[in-house]
Design an enzyme around this catalytic site. Structure first.
Site, PDB file in Angstrom:
ATOM      1  N   GLU B 283       0.687  -1.060  -0.080  1.00 39.33           N
ATOM      2  CA  GLU B 283      -0.119  -0.012   0.079  1.00 39.33           C
ATOM      3  C   GLU B 283       0.965   1.294  -0.019  1.00 39.33           C
ATOM      4  OE1 GLU B 283      -3.015   1.599  -0.854  1.00 39.33           O
ATOM      5  OE2 GLU B 283      -3.726  -0.321   0.172  1.00 39.33           O
ATOM      6  N   CYS B 317      -2.475   8.399   3.769  1.00 38.38           N
ATOM      7  CA  CYS B 317      -2.430   8.151   2.356  1.00 38.38           C
ATOM      8  C   CYS B 317      -3.777   8.633   1.628  1.00 38.38           C
ATOM      9  CB  CYS B 317      -1.930   6.795   2.106  1.00 38.38           C
ATOM     10  SG  CYS B 317      -2.474   5.287   3.247  1.00 38.38           S
TER      11      CYS B 317
END
Lengths: 456, 519
Positions: B283, B317
């Site tokens: 990720e 994020c």
């Protein structure tokens, strides 16, 4: 009918009030329905129709919501067509018709029609775009023995400048309304109760519109930011002899608002004025604890005039339920309507009992709730003018006439603002008007009046 | 099987909850720094040399970690491989019970642990609490999902043959975790490995070893066998060494794109003695856009953009980085956003109501300041909050407009409290800009037209599109989270498919026909 009514209430404490509650309820109900003219017949039919169809209700309310953001009728029609995409027509000619009208060929005409309908609907709930526009209606109400409170609608406050602008509008409104009200004819019922005089001008303010710093986990931020604005409005209200009523909104701002108002009222400069009010929301499970706090502070403050307390059921029920469900919290609101109705009556009793430390105002369109409050107050020995019954412009128009006709002081909540800023208010009112739990919806759907007047 | 429900967030609008947190923080502050050992095969070695400090008060040492040595990394993987055999043979139901107990351990310490995240990572209270809830959610959710997966899935059955599919643990999972969700992400990747019967070696971020220790303690107390969970604190070299170990089967990584790509590259070829392919679940951040249509309700847009862009100083994020506003409302939106900028409270994470806490470390602060300065020098219109505290690694919330489309603030992830506002001719043009990006993690759309919403949903490349709300705060089980393109390998944490990355599927086909007799 009478039998079940009596049977259901026998033996419960307070049951002795019931016959009088029923009689008053019937009287108000009859009087309200007789004043129900043909004026709103189309609107009423539409509301009854959408109340029975969840998807259609959602589609039409979304249309109302988006209307001010659409640049032209074609754009509004496009939205209408999109909202109707998912609606099960079920042979309803209205939906089929609307869908056909949403076709590109007819866009502009449909959009114009929809825009006009939304404007008309808004006009029913909003008394004017500006204070000068609203004044004739306010004066007319006054002349007809109906008091008002003005609410200035606005966009959400997300910047300090917007908070300042709202404060400025409120300040200006206090001055302008006071000026206008000077020439109104004398109306003794509206101008005094046994605790003293009542201002002609009454403005409802929203603290969340005064500050962009409402943070549920940090009430002190919004409280400190809104303080100087509210202080200024209190001083202005005092100067012009107006009443300032601080509205309650969702739970996320409750602590902020309550602390701020109670703090400010402790200031010695406000010992003799202005007249100030707070709101208590009976749909909150802990509303009685809040009442304890209000009564305690009112008793301990050095103020020489009573604090007004408007008890309402509460207008953010869906919001509170959804927010709580999404976060896994116990909803702060009663989940059953009947619990709210019971809580409302408990609060009514306590407010009446506390007079003249507080001035009780009962805001509801539920005939049972209103009749109960008035009956309890009479039996407790209060004069008719010592209580106030409040309704919303657009929703409680017939009730307003019935209440005033029966000799009570009715105060009508009158929103003032333009279309863009009025939509959030309008949608909340429409939702309220058509929710299954709504007294008005049940009434419009033809429920038996005695059934509606039963003790909750 | 019990039904999954998200852990209940603290109701911080109630003052008694806030009081409890304040008390927990005072207790934490009174205690010495958390001493974080290396834990390998159930053995602990304590020699704390690596300090993690309070980003808002760098003199305050929150935790001190023992740095794992190279041989410890190797022995951790060896011990894990050995422990994985026993743990993998434990029934899925038993493993689920252990994870659920670990969730209970975290739940019991939630006030204390929220305080730890406030200090170690400068997470504001609401976010710190949400981080712990998410960690609990991952444990409970993957426990339930692993039991479900253990039952196998339906295959087509014809007369005379019996087909079955089952999922086995792969062996050793290396978890390389970030600091920005010091509980949730470390716990999530670890729980996924453990629930499916793997052993896990956890390398926490060097900025948040204290939080990671609490996770490992919870798992050990709950009954994860010794060896099946290792804690390997340290800096980047420890993570690199761990990922390079031939005994590692799966690498679960959340962090920067550069490190993620390096892990993917290194994992591609088998090392000496390695008889399996390493699988990487990565990720790697985003460059997230919010498209605002002309019919949007700006009353909703402004708070959502502020929270998505500046909450936790933009260090998520999923954070909003670009606002793509329809030309009809762009000027008005920009005015309101700029006006709202000074409503953000920049301050210490421990103060309730703080929106923008300090950044995690001085290098992050320097990077953000450099990017803003470069954009300003290139002619961008800069709106910043004027005063921010001196002490701590603060960076002022910033809105940039009129930015050159090729500038780094438009193209690169900033990971700080900066958002750009661009005008687009319509929603389609906004989608075009999103499509041109290499990242595709989260995205946002504000529109009140269902057809527009449907069209953008069909077109968007992002892993998580949020409509008419903020674009951060994915919830386990409700918004499985993960990005596409260069944002990640497409695994959806907290979703029904995530565990498949941690298992080996085995299909058994039996011919049941004997002399023409088929049961």
């Amino acid at each position: 009918m009478l039998d079940t009514f009596v049977k259901g209430d026998v033996g419960l404490p307070g049951a002795e009030l019931e016959p009088e509650v029923r009689d008053l309820g019937r009287k108000l109900g009859r009087s309200a329905s007789s004043s129900r003219g043909a004026k709103h017949a189309a609107y009423d039919r539409a509301m009854t129709l959408v109340a029975g169809n969840e998807e259609l209700r959602a589609a039409l309310f979304r249309l109302v919501d988006v209307a001010p953001a659409c640049a032209n009728p074609a754009e509004l029609a496009e939205h209408l067509a999109a909202y109707l995409d998912g609606v099960e027509a079920g042979g309803l000619p209205l939906i089929l018709g609307l869908r056909a009208a949403g076709s590109p060929r007819l866009h502009t005409a449909t959009g114009r029609g929809a825009a006009a309908a939304v404007r008309q609907m808004a006009g029913r709930f909003i008394v004017g775009e500006t204070i000068p526009e609203a004044v004739p209606t306010l004066r007319e109400f006054w002349t007809q023995e109906v008091a008002t409170t003005v609410d200035l609608l606005g966009e959400a406050t997300v910047t300090r400048a917007e908070g300042q602008a709202y404060a400025d509008r409120c300040d200006r409104a206090l001055v302008d309304l006071a000026e206008a009200a000077r020439s109104w004819p004398a109306r003794p019922l509206l101008e005094a109760d046994s605790a003293g005089p009542l201002p002609r001008v009454n403005l409802s303010v929203k603290v969340t519109a005064l500050t962009p710093l409402v943070r549920p986990e940090a009430p002190e931020r919004g409280r400190e930011d809104a303080r100087h604005h509210l202080l200024r409005l209190l001083r202005r209200a005092d100067e012009v002899g107006a009443h300032l009523h601080v509205d309650m909104e969702s739970m996320d701002s409750r602590e902020l608002i309550l602390d701020l108002v109670l703090d400010l009222l402790d200031r010695p400069e406000f010992a003799d004025g202005p007249s100030v009010g707070l709101v208590l929301q009976a749909y909150l499970r802990d509303s009685e604890e809040i009442l304890d706090r209000i009564l305690e502070r009112a008793a301990g403050s050095g103020r020489r005039l009573p604090l007004s307390v408007r008890v309402v059921k509460g207008a953010y029920w869906d919001h509170e339920k959804i927010e709580a469900a999404q976060n896994g919290w116990t909803p702060p609101v009663w989940t059953e309507k009947v619990e709210t109705d019971r809580c409302f009556e408990r609060i009514c009793r306590r407010l009446v009992d506390a007079f003249p430390l507080v001035r009780p105002a009962f805001a509801s369109h539920n005939l049972r709730s209103v009749a109960f409050a008035a009956t309890y107050a009479r039996q407790a020995g209060l004069a008719t003018g010592d209580i106030e019954i409040q309704v919303l412009r657009g929703l409680g128009d017939e009730l307003q006439e019935a209440i005033a006709g029966a000799g009570f002081r009715c105060r009508t909540y009158c929103p003032v603002g333009d279309m863009v800023s009025g939509m959030a208010y309008l949608v909340r009112r429409l939702l309220e008007n058509t929710s299954n739990a709504s007294f008005l919806a049940s009434q419009a759907a033809g429920s038996d009046l005695d059934e509606l007047l039963r003790r909750p | 099987m019990t039904e999954f429900r998200n852990e209940i967030l603290l109701e911080l609008r109630r003052s008694h909850e806030r009081d409890r947190l304040v008390a927990a923080l005072a207790e934490l502050d009174a205690a010495p720094p958390v001493a974080v050992p290396v834990i390998v095969g159930g053995e602990t070695r304590l020699d704390p040399t690596l300090a993690s400090v309070d980003p808002g008060d760098p003199d305050r040492i929150v935790a001190a970690a023992t740095v794992a040595e190279e041989h410890e990394v190797s022995s951790a993987v060896t011990a894990a491989a050995a422990a994985a055999r026993g743990w993998g043979e434990t029934s899925a139901v038993e493993r689920a019970a252990v994870l659920s107990r670990a969730a209970g351990e975290l739940r019991d310490r939630r006030y204390e642990l929220a305080a730890l995240a406030v200090r170690e990572c400068a997470k504001p209270w609401a976010e710190a609490d949400a981080d712990i809830c998410e960690a609990i959610d991952f444990l409970e959710y993957y426990a339930i999902e692993a039991v479900r997966l253990d039952a196998g899935r339906e295959l087509i059955q014809l007369p005379g043959e019996r087909n079955s599919i089952s999922y086995r643990p792969r062996g050793v999972v290396a978890v390389i975790a970030p600091w920005n969700f010091p509980f949730a992400i470390a716990t999530g990747m670890t729980a996924a490995g453990l629930a499916t019967g793997n052993a896990v070696c956890l390398k926490p971020a060097e900025q948040s070893p204290g939080c990671a220790l609490a996770v490992v303690e919870a798992l050990r107390r709950a009954g994860i066998p010794e060896g099946a969970i290792a804690l390997l604190p340290g800096e980047g070299e420890v993570g690199a060494a761990l990922a390079a170990e031939p005994g590692v089967h799966t690498i679960a990584f959340t962090g920067s794109g550069a490190v993620g790509l390096e892990i993917l590259r290194a994992a591609a070829l088998p090392g000496p003695g390695q008889d399996h392919l390493k699988r990487v679940v990565a990720e790697m951040g985003g460059k997230n856009c919010i498209i605002v249509d002309a019919d949007a309700d700006l009353d909703d847009v402004v708070p959502a953009v502020l929270h998505s862009a500046f909450g936790f100083a933009g260090q998520k994020c999923s954070a909003a980085s670009r606002v793509l506003a329809h030309e009809r409302i762009a000027a008005h939106l920009q005015d309101r956003l700029r006006g709202a900028l000074d409503t953000l409270l920049v301050g210490q994470a421990a103060d309730f109501g703080v929106d923008v806490p300090p950044l995690i470390e001085p290098s992050a602060q320097a990077r953000v300041e450099r990017m803003v300065a470069e954009a300003a020098a290139a002619g961008a219109n800069v709106e910043r909050v004027e005063d921010v505290p001196d002490r701590g690694y603060f960076s002022a919330p910033t809105i940039l407009a009129d930015v050159d489309p090729d500038s780094p603030v438009i193209r690169e992830e900033i990971f700080g409290p900066v958002v750009t506002v661009e005008t687009v001719s319509d929603v389609g043009a906004g989608c075009d800009l999103v499509e041109r990006q290499a990242h595709a993690l989260t995205g946002g759309l504000f529109s009140r037209n269902p057809r527009t919403i449907a069209a953008v949903s069909r077109r968007t490349p992002v892993g998580n599109l949020y409509v008419n709300r903020g674009i951060t705060g994915a919830m386990v089980g409700r918004q499985p989270f993960g990005g596409n393109r260069l944002s990640g390998t497409g695994a959806k944490a907290g979703g029904p498919d995530y565990l498949l990355h941690f298992v080996e599927p085995v299909v058994v086909t039996e011919n049941t026909v004997r002399h023409g007799l088929a049961p």
